[in-house]
Scaffold this motif. Structure first.
Motif, PDB file in Angstrom:
ATOM      1  N   ILE A 182      -3.003 -11.577 -37.061  1.00  0.00           N
ATOM      2  CA  ILE A 182      -3.004 -12.913 -36.482  1.00  0.00           C
ATOM      3  C   ILE A 182      -4.309 -13.620 -36.824  1.00  0.00           C
ATOM      4  O   ILE A 182      -4.333 -14.812 -37.075  1.00  0.00           O
ATOM      5  N   HIS A 235       4.196 -13.691 -32.888  1.00  0.00           N
ATOM      6  CA  HIS A 235       4.067 -12.352 -33.445  1.00  0.00           C
ATOM      7  C   HIS A 235       4.823 -11.286 -32.655  1.00  0.00           C
ATOM      8  O   HIS A 235       5.175 -10.241 -33.188  1.00  0.00           O
ATOM      9  N   ARG A 261       5.936  -6.142 -38.279  1.00  0.00           N
ATOM     10  CA  ARG A 261       6.018  -6.716 -36.942  1.00  0.00           C
ATOM     11  C   ARG A 261       6.962  -5.925 -36.043  1.00  0.00           C
ATOM     12  O   ARG A 261       7.011  -6.176 -34.833  1.00  0.00           O
ATOM     13  N   SER A 287       6.537  -7.743 -44.160  1.00  0.00           N
ATOM     14  CA  SER A 287       6.096  -8.451 -42.958  1.00  0.00           C
ATOM     15  C   SER A 287       7.077  -8.213 -41.809  1.00  0.00           C
ATOM     16  O   SER A 287       6.670  -8.139 -40.654  1.00  0.00           O
ATOM     17  N   SER A 323      -0.853  -6.393 -35.469  1.00  0.00           N
ATOM     18  CA  SER A 323      -1.178  -7.605 -34.718  1.00  0.00           C
ATOM     19  C   SER A 323      -2.551  -8.142 -35.093  1.00  0.00           C
ATOM     20  O   SER A 323      -2.896  -9.270 -34.788  1.00  0.00           O
TER      21      SER A 323
END
Lengths: 354, 717
Positions: A155, B50, B250, B246, A152
């Protein structure tokens, strides 16, 4: 003798009105009323007159003197006015010549935006807080529910000073610092610089400005978040501004929302700035994630908090019609000085035809 | 992420037109950034947040759209027509690093016929932005787009020992990936190895040597679940961001590996690219316990400020695939579906309910009760006042980038060892211009002068009130940075942070005022800037600031002053502190910066000004008795400071001197070499009585005598 007096008066009258300056008038006065003046002389020669004529003649001469004095006074006023007029005429200026201006410096638009935001939120009971820009990783990320070594972190692109120290990527870290030292209720806004490793382009700078804000108390609701931010939008962008809230994601809020305002350029009809959507994305917001409340020692079952963050540069750009963020950091005086003529009372944007 | 409308509609046949889908999904938190094409040919560009890796595929979006629109959902065809031998006998799979790989499924495809994939598949790949390669590779890409599961196809005959081992890389190992790059691997990276060597970087990219080619006869189809953090770190370390990495980064769920491999096998069989062997190799050490979350409808409404009925909440959650298992009092036990790994506590359900109920249906309110009292920060108030004064003096506000670099410091002749010692350096700078935080506002302000001069703007008068950043030294008291003064942040780590003192910086080059046709205009010099500094300090309530000749590496050696002020006034003798400096720019620095006109700069410390302020200013009573003003001209040596003379006048005149004003300085033929004439206007006044001529004369003579005696002055008649 009586005829003589009348003659003197009429001569004096002629000379008084012929005098065109204060100096000439003075000469006339001396000629008639001076120590050797004609009326003075006549009065002095009164003793040579027969006693029975003296009272009447004396009265006549006194009247003559008063009359000449009155004429002189009247004429003096006239001449003085004429002379003043002449002098003023000589001082006439070209009023279209430029004025001599005292130097006045301009405000920077970012500061104007901050000042206006501080006023708007101040009226709603938000105090202003600040915190370090070179910040511990803990406050910037971990306390905000972004763990270390976690995807995370992608971001935001972060400038690192060391493993433990970063340049803060948002002013949200100050929320944590403020809450940590206080008990609810607390309402605060946090203006300040933030850093992301983005290359400069018309909409990015590695150093830019944010305003975060939060209110924590028992019973703060999502509806309160909407109401608080809608009020800000109306006060800042104009009373007819509409807002909408879209679900979004931020690690430190749940639920999270992005707020759009009706486009300040086209008023919702669609234009280049709003990409024909009629809406402009203005800020991210939400209710504090319980992990954030726990990190500052609050009980999420008892206390809730609304939180929001916005880019001051973007807001300045929208409000003042600036199309390149780099202008805000370049300090080209041709740009900065324009803000002598622009202040927050203006809603500066293109016409409704935009 | 590009998604064709017609592909989405395959799973949700009842979908409304594309523009409505875009609008409604955006308002439900699935943002459509752009919509291109018309009607059935429309293509969405989704911006997926996200937290929702489950939406990074067409079927996931279809599932969400079905929930949002309350429409029935079709599932992709997963029935696999198996034939021939059992996969078990054709290869083996072993997970040697179960912490980093929760599941590894392999299916075997025999009788592979490499060729182009069918047109419909190529068309969908193309409209999703993926280049078609061959039928096997296209199927793996297609399935990743469709159900979100990254797959990899190995040429089975090239896999050593027909053996797959999921392990950490061994020291010194390397692999050539299918992009042709040789990659050095480290021991914290997860690889897929055969009996001898790595054949893929797990979750990132396959190896060149085992790649599917024209000659491939049999394929081992990998569908796995790798640890997201591990894949993320590996892809960062190798600087390889792929579609697969990716997605894994995630977060994917192990159950999806089965869906992916079956979907791929079904498609391979359907398009005739090969035969699917019986069964699969399924190593599944990381089976996860089901996730339950408590839902209290009262709390949901309490947080949202709504009155949503419990039935509507349950309906929303069920549409999204949650299962309401039981009820205990007012609380429901809710089972989270596999693909919603982002949901782990009640607040997550609150958001799900809010967004499907509709954020726009939640009434806007203001927090209840009186707003808390607002605490004002005196430093902010002083800074704001300082800005007003400086703008009234003709200086414009600037807002500069806080970065600088060593070269810029060298240009200003700042001592390198000090910059080295105190500057906060950025470990991953973006460019060589921005390698460290500034230690003084001078670097930023002079950069502004330089930029403007380069644009033929030679008259610039600016100020900035902003921070500088100084690495903490032992003598710096902790908490001297503004941000640190907040209570409660008392972690030992705070010592790692630099000081961030706020400075008031001023820079004046050329004229301050516009030239006037009536009076012309002169360029500002040292005394113009000094006057501004004096006005500023007085305006901020700092009394008794003194200016002492000083030196600064960037400034003219004969035109530099320190600004010194009585401190917090607690009465101690040493209670005097520096609050900053001002001076004219050194000509070498000016030339290096390319400035055509002279420039003067100043930097003052906000905290010192705050400390030096008269804390409680009071209005003085107006004088009741008349003043007498007498002039005095003296000749003194040039090295006697005018401030010294002024102080002597004030001291010698005792209580009768109210004000001493210098009105003329003269050097020239009538004054001896090395001397100058100073003319003062002295105002005498007593607060108690009208002064007599004798009293004034006596005081005036006493001053004259003192100046002669103490400073060697000659008083001119």
């Amino acid at each position: 003798m009586r005829d003589d007096v009348e003659k003197i008066i009429s001569q004096a009258a002629a000379e008084v009105s012929a005098a065109s300056s204060l100096a000439e008038l003075d000469e006339v006065r001396v000629r008639y009323l001076g120590k050797k003046g004609r009326i003075t002389a006549a009065l002095r020669s009164l003793g040579a007159c027969p006693p029975e004529e003296r009272p009447a003649l004396g009265k006549l001469l006194n009247e003559a003197r008063e009359s000449v004095e009155a004429m002189l006074t009247r004429r003096r006023d006239e001449v003085a006015a004429l002379e003043r007029a002449k002098a003023l005429e000589a001082e006439r200026v070209d009023v279209t010549l430029p004025g001599t201006r005292p130097p006045v410096g301009a405000r920077h638009p970012i500061r104007m935006v901050y000042e206006e935001l501080e006023e708007i939120f101040g009226r709603m009971g938000f105090e202003v807080a600040e915190g370090p820009e070179v910040e511990l990783d803990y406050y910037n990320f971990e306390a905000l529910n972004v763990p270390k070594n976690h995807p995370s972190r992608d971001i935001q692109d972060t400038f690192y000073i060391s493993d433990e120290v970063v340049l803060r990527t948002h002013t949200t870290c100050v929320d944590v610092r403020v809450m940590k030292g206080r008990k609810p209720p607390v309402r605060a806004i946090i203006p300040g610089k933030v850093y992301r490793s983005d290359a400069s382009d018309p909409s990015h700078l590695p150093v830019f400005h944010q305003l975060d804000g939060f209110a924590v108390d028992e019973g703060i609701t999502f509806g309160d978040l909407k109401g608080t931010l809608a009020r800000f939008a109306r006060e800042f962008f104009g009373a007819d501004t509409k807002v909408r809230f879209r679900p979004s994601y931020f690690p430190f809020t749940e639920p999270s929302a992005e707020m759009d305002v009706s486009c300040v350029i086209c008023h919702g009809r669609g234009c280049r700035v709003c990409k024909n959507t009629g809406w402009l994305e203005i800020l991210g917001s939400g209710l504090f994630h319980p992990k954030v409340l726990e990190a500052v020692g609050y009980d999420p079952e008892k206390v809730s908090g609304l939180a929001f963050g916005m880019g001051a540069d973007r807001i300045a750009m929208l409000k003042y019609g600036i199309d390149d963020i780099r202008l805000l950091a370049e300090n080209d005086m041709r740009f900065n000085r324009q803000f002598l003529h622009i202040n927050p009372a203006h809603i500066v944007h293109a016409s409704r035809e935009g | 992420m590009l998604v064709p409308y017609e592909w989405l509609k395959e799973f949700v046949p009842g979908l409304p037109p594309a523009d409505e889908v875009a609008r409604v999904l955006t308002m439900a938190g699935v943002a459509v950034e752009a919509l291109t094409g018309e009607g059935e040919d429309a293509v969405f560009d989704f911006e997926i947040t996200h937290n929702r890796p489950d939406l990074l595929n067409v079927f996931g979006l279809a599932r969400e759209a079905a929930a949002v629109f309350s429409l029935p959902l079709r599932h992709p065809e997963l029935a696999v027509p198996e034939e021939g031998g059992a996969a078990e006998g054709m290869a083996s799979v072993e997970i040697a690093a179960p912490g980093l790989c929760r599941r590894y499924i392999a299916r075997i495809v025999t009788d592979v016929k490499i060729g182009p994939s069918p047109g419909w598949m190529q068309a969908r790949l193309a409209s999703s932005g993926v280049r078609p390669i061959n039928n096997i590779v296209d199927v793996t890409n297609y399935v990743m787009l469709e159900v979100g599961q990254p797959l990899h196809a190995f040429d089975l005959d090239l896999v050593g020992g027909r053996r797959i081992v999921v392990r950490r890389a061994a020291p010194g190992e390397s692999i050539t990936t299918i992009d042709g790059e040789q990659r050095r691997l480290s021991e914290d990276m997860l690889v897929i190895a055969d009996a001898d060597r790595p054949v893929a970087v797990a979750g990132v990219m396959g190896g060149l040597e085992t790649e599917v080619s024209e000659r491939t006869k049999a394929v081992l189809l990998e569908s796995a679940n790798f640890d997201g953090v591990s894949v993320w770190r590996t892809s960062r370390a190798l600087r390889m961001r792929t579609e697969a990495s990716s997605r894994f980064s995630r977060g994917l769920w192990p159950e999806n590996a089965r869906i992916g491999v079956d979907r791929a096998a079904a498609l391979i069989a359907a398009i005739g690219a090969g035969k699917i062997a019986l069964g699969m190799l399924d190593a599944y050490p990381g089976r996860e316990a089901p996730v339950y979350v408590t839902l209290r409808p009262r709390r949901v409404n309490h947080l949202l400020g709504t009155n949503i009925p419990a039935e509507e909440m349950k309906d929303i959650l069920m549409r999204l695939g949650f299962i309401i298992e039981s009820k205990d009092g007012d609380a429901y036990r809710v089972l989270v579906p596999d693909h919603r790994r982002d949901v782990s506590r009640e607040e997550d359900l609150v958001e799900e309910i809010a967004r499907l109920h509709g954020y726009d249906r939640i009434e806007a309110t203001l927090p209840e009760g009186a707003p808390p009292e607002v605490r004002l920060d005196p430093a902010r108030q002083v800074a704001s006042r300082a800005g007003e004064i400086l703008r009234a003096c003709g200086l414009s506000e600037v807002e500069t980038i806080t970065f600088t670099n060593f070269e810029a410091c060298r240009e200003l002749r700042l001592p390198e060892d000090e910059v080295e010692r105190r500057a906060v350096k950025i470990s991953n700078p973006l460019s060589s211009d921005y390698t460290m935080m500034r230690t003084t506002l001078l670097t930023s302000l002079l950069d502004v002068l330089k930029r403007n001069a380069a644009r033929r703007e030679d008259d610039v008068a600016i100020y900035e009130i902003a921070r500088v950043y100084l690495r903490r030294e032992r003598e710096d008291a902790p908490g001297s940075a503004r941000g640190d003064s907040l209570p409660g942040s008392g972690s030992a780590c705070e010592d790692l942070l630099p000081c961030e003192p706020t400075k008031i910086g001023l820079a004046v080059m050329g004229r301050i005022a516009e030239p006037s046709w009536e009076r012309g205009a002169a360029d500002a010099g040292f005394f113009d800037l000094k006057g501004i500094v004096e006005t500023l300090l007085e305006g901020l309530g700092v009394r008794g600031a003194r200016f002492v000749a000083a030196s600064h590496p960037s400034l003219h050696p004969g035109r530099t002053a320190r600004v010194v002020v009585a401190g917090d006034g607690d009465g101690s003798d040493g209670d005097i502190g520096d609050i900053g400096f001002l001076g004219e720019l050194h000509p070498d620095v000016r030339e290096a910066l390319g400035l055509r006109k002279r420039a003067c700069v100043a930097e003052l410390d906000l905290a010192s000004i705050l400390a030096a302020r008269d804390p409680v200013p009071r209005v003085k009573p107006l004088a009741r008795f008349p003043a007498v003003t007498r002039d005095m001209a003296i000749v003194v040596r040039r090295d006697v400071a005018s401030a010294e003379v002024r102080d002597e006048i004030a001291a010698a005149g005792a209580d009768l001197v109210e004000d001493v004003r210098l009105f003329d300085v003269y050097e020239g033929p009538q004054v001896p070499e090395g001397h100058r004439s100073l003319a003062f206007s002295i105002t005498y006044r007593s607060p108690e009585r009208t002064l007599t001529d004798e009293e004034v004369e006596k005081a005036h003579r006493a001053i004259s005598a003192a100046l002669t005696e103490k400073l060697g002055a000659t008083v001119r008649e």
